[in-house]
Design an enzyme around this catalytic site. Structure first.
Site, PDB file in Angstrom:
ATOM      1  NE  ARG A 196       0.764  12.395  10.215  1.00  9.63           N
ATOM      2  CZ  ARG A 196       0.500  11.321  10.954  1.00  9.63           C
ATOM      3  NH1 ARG A 196       0.732  11.348  12.267  1.00  9.63           N
ATOM      4  NH2 ARG A 196       0.020  10.220  10.397  1.00  9.63           N
ATOM      5  N   GLY A 200      -3.985   1.228  15.570  1.00  7.08           N
ATOM      6  CA  GLY A 200      -5.149   0.381  15.788  1.00  7.08           C
ATOM      7  C   GLY A 200      -4.834  -0.670  16.844  1.00  7.08           C
ATOM      8  CG  LEU A 227      -1.778  -1.266   1.406  1.00  7.84           C
ATOM      9  CD1 LEU A 227      -2.679  -1.122   2.617  1.00  7.84           C
ATOM     10  CD2 LEU A 227      -2.589  -1.542   0.147  1.00  7.84           C
ATOM     11  CG  ASN A 258      -3.295  -3.466  12.312  1.00  3.73           C
ATOM     12  OD1 ASN A 258      -2.679  -4.397  11.804  1.00  3.73           O
ATOM     13  ND2 ASN A 258      -4.014  -2.599  11.605  1.00  3.73           N
ATOM     14  CB  ALA A 301      54.033  19.371  -5.654  1.00 11.38           C
ATOM     15  NE  ARG A 313      62.902  26.041 -16.322  1.00 10.16           N
ATOM     16  CZ  ARG A 313      63.324  25.192 -15.400  1.00 10.16           C
ATOM     17  NH1 ARG A 313      62.446  24.579 -14.615  1.00 10.16           N
ATOM     18  NH2 ARG A 313      64.613  24.944 -15.244  1.00 10.16           N
ATOM     19  CG  ASN A 324       3.004   8.442   9.915  1.00 19.16           C
ATOM     20  OD1 ASN A 324       2.436   8.168   8.862  1.00 19.16           O
ATOM     21  ND2 ASN A 324       2.974   7.639  10.967  1.00 19.16           N
TER      22      ASN A 324
END
Length: 482
Positions: A19, A147, A12, A178, A388, A448, A236
């Site tokens: 909420r 319940g 289900l 339940n 690095a 460079r 919930n």
């Protein structure tokens, strides 16, 4: 798991879940790597039912799309208007042709802690006792909102379930509740659903009324008590969502530790249900292991690491690292403060060090990228050292390009490798170089500008400055003036 294979399991999942206060349908909220309904489907799947049906309603397009991706082959039934749990089950039975021969198990889509083992116990008790319906119950510390299970004082048989809002004060004192999980005789269920009334405070068709209807017809109504009441907890709101996440996480970590994994601090360690381990893996505090992550034997992860869909090889060490879709080879070393993006593949005994980012790159055995570098869209051979502050310049603004660095290379600090470019085996590159052309094997690449020193510049351009005074003092000292 159970010798009794249900004809159908009905999940289900049609409610809105107001909420939760969320644009996301309640059953699609996630804990530990699965949606709430996904956890329920995993538990239900352990029963190997002939049919698995999810009843959808609120935001059904989103829920159906999720089911198609997460649980292909699962059938859906639409409850266009939320007229109660009884009505939802009727919609499921209509999807299955109206009447189902055999056992029908009904579960709620927001109970992620429910296990296949408990469902198997329910199905076995239902068939073994010859019940028309068997309800899964639990004794809880606080039954507010649930319940209540009403039993015959003399025999202990279940006589009915009374919803909290309809219960008397005496009934509200009952602590057995339940769970919303049932096993039914399919033919009797279909018949009883046609007799359910709506004369209650909500004007809805309660599935729980089926118990009274079947009992009045002389059929047997039984109960199976869950060993741990937390299994049946529904979600919930966000508080309950967090509570369920903690319980499930503890369950997963306990299973890992019992299987031979060291979890140094379970309170700060979080894992998904899809994570796997081998024995003697070690997980340090502040670590999250998500998705399809696997830790091989003796792997050590953390502290403060987040790994998703990542495989860590035997004996590898991963420290203060974020990794997503990476493959870390045996005895490799990663971190601290490394970032491995999808497609990062690290070879045996390789090293990715401090403040290094790797993306879509293969790093060969024994190769080191020790610090302060970005390596993207590259292949690096064996036993190479990347200096690095190196950057693999892979993006020209429109397309990504590939860089290849061979084996046993030594690249200088502060190098830029402008892709596409290849550095051959055994080659060196000088510090500060911008490599834009291929470097032949065994060569030294220097790219460079020539250094030029302008004597006396500080004294002329910055007279009286601290730098000028320091330079003047150094000059006198070198001239022997003291």
């Amino acid at each position: 798991m159970s010798a009794i294979r249900p004809a159908a399991v009905v999940v289900l999942a049609a409610g809105e879940g107001t909420r939760m206060k969320s644009a996301t349908p309640k059953v699609l909220h996630e804990i530990c790597g699965r949606s709430l309904v996904g956890h329920v489907l995993a538990a239900a799947g352990e029963l190997e039912p002939e049919n698995l049906v999810v009843v959808v309603g609120h935001a059904r397009e989103q829920v159906t799309a999720h089911l198609a991706e997460a649980a292909p082959g699962v059938r859906t039934a639409v409850q266009a208007e939320q007229n109660g749990t009884g009505h939802a089950v009727r919609m499921a039975l209509e999807e299955l042709g109206g009447v189902v021969e055999g056992t029908v198990v009904v579960v709620c889509g927001d109970t992620p802690l429910l296990t296949g083992e408990t469902l198997a116990r329910l199905a076995a008790a239902h068939g073994g006792d010859g019940n028309a319906v068997t309800v899964l119950t639990a004794e809880v510390p606080d039954a507010t909102g649930y319940g209540r299970i009403v039993r015959d004082d003399a025999t202990g048989a279940v006589t009915g379930i009374v919803e909290h809002k309809d219960a008397t004060d005496a009934q509200r004192a009952i602590r057995e509740i339940n769970s919303g999980v049932f096993a039914f005789d399919g033919r009797l269920l279909a018949d009883a659903l046609g007799k359910v009334r709506t004369d209650n405070s909500q004007g809805e068709e309660y599935l729980t009324d089926v118990l009274g209807i079947l009992r009045e017809a002389g059929h047997r109504v039984g109960a199976c008590v869950a060993a741990d009441h937390r299994e049946i907890a529904g979600i919930n709101n966000r508080v309950q969502l967090a509570e369920a996440r903690r319980i499930l996480n503890d369950r997963l970590l306990t299973a890992a530790m019992l299987a031979g994994v060291t979890v140094v601090d379970p309170a700060t360690t979080f894992v998904d249900v899809t994570v796997s381990f081998e024995q003697d893996a070690v997980v340090h505090p502040g670590t999250q292991l998500l998705g399809d992550t696997h830790l091989a034997e003796g792997a050590e992860v953390g502290p403060n690491s987040r790994l998703k869909d990542t495989r860590v090889g035997a004996g590898a060490r991963v420290d203060n690292t974020v990794a997503d879709g990476a493959d870390i080879g045996p005895r490799a070393s990663v971190g601290p403060y490394a970032y491995l993006r999808p497609g990062a593949r690290l070879g045996v005994k390789s090293k990715v060090g401090t403040f290094v980012e790797i993306k879509n790159t293969s790093v060969g055995e024994g190769t080191k990228v020790p610090h302060l570098s970005y390596v993207g869209d590259a292949t690096i051979g064996e036993y190479t050292n990347i200096g690095a502050a190196s950057v693999f310049v892979n993006y020209d603004g429109e397309h990504k390009h590939h860089t290849t660095v061979g084996s046993h290379c030594k690249t200088g600090a502060d190098n830029m490798f402008v892709a596409p470019v290849t550095v051959g085996d055994g080659a060196y590159t000088a510090a500060g170089s911008v490599i834009t052309r291929d470097v032949p094997s065994g060569s030294l690449a220097v790219a460079r500008g020539q250094q030029r020193n302008i004597e006396g510049w500080v004294a002329r351009k910055r007279p009286g400055s601290a730098a000028a005074k320091a330079a003047e003092a150094a000059s006198r000292e070198s001239d022997g003036e003291g």
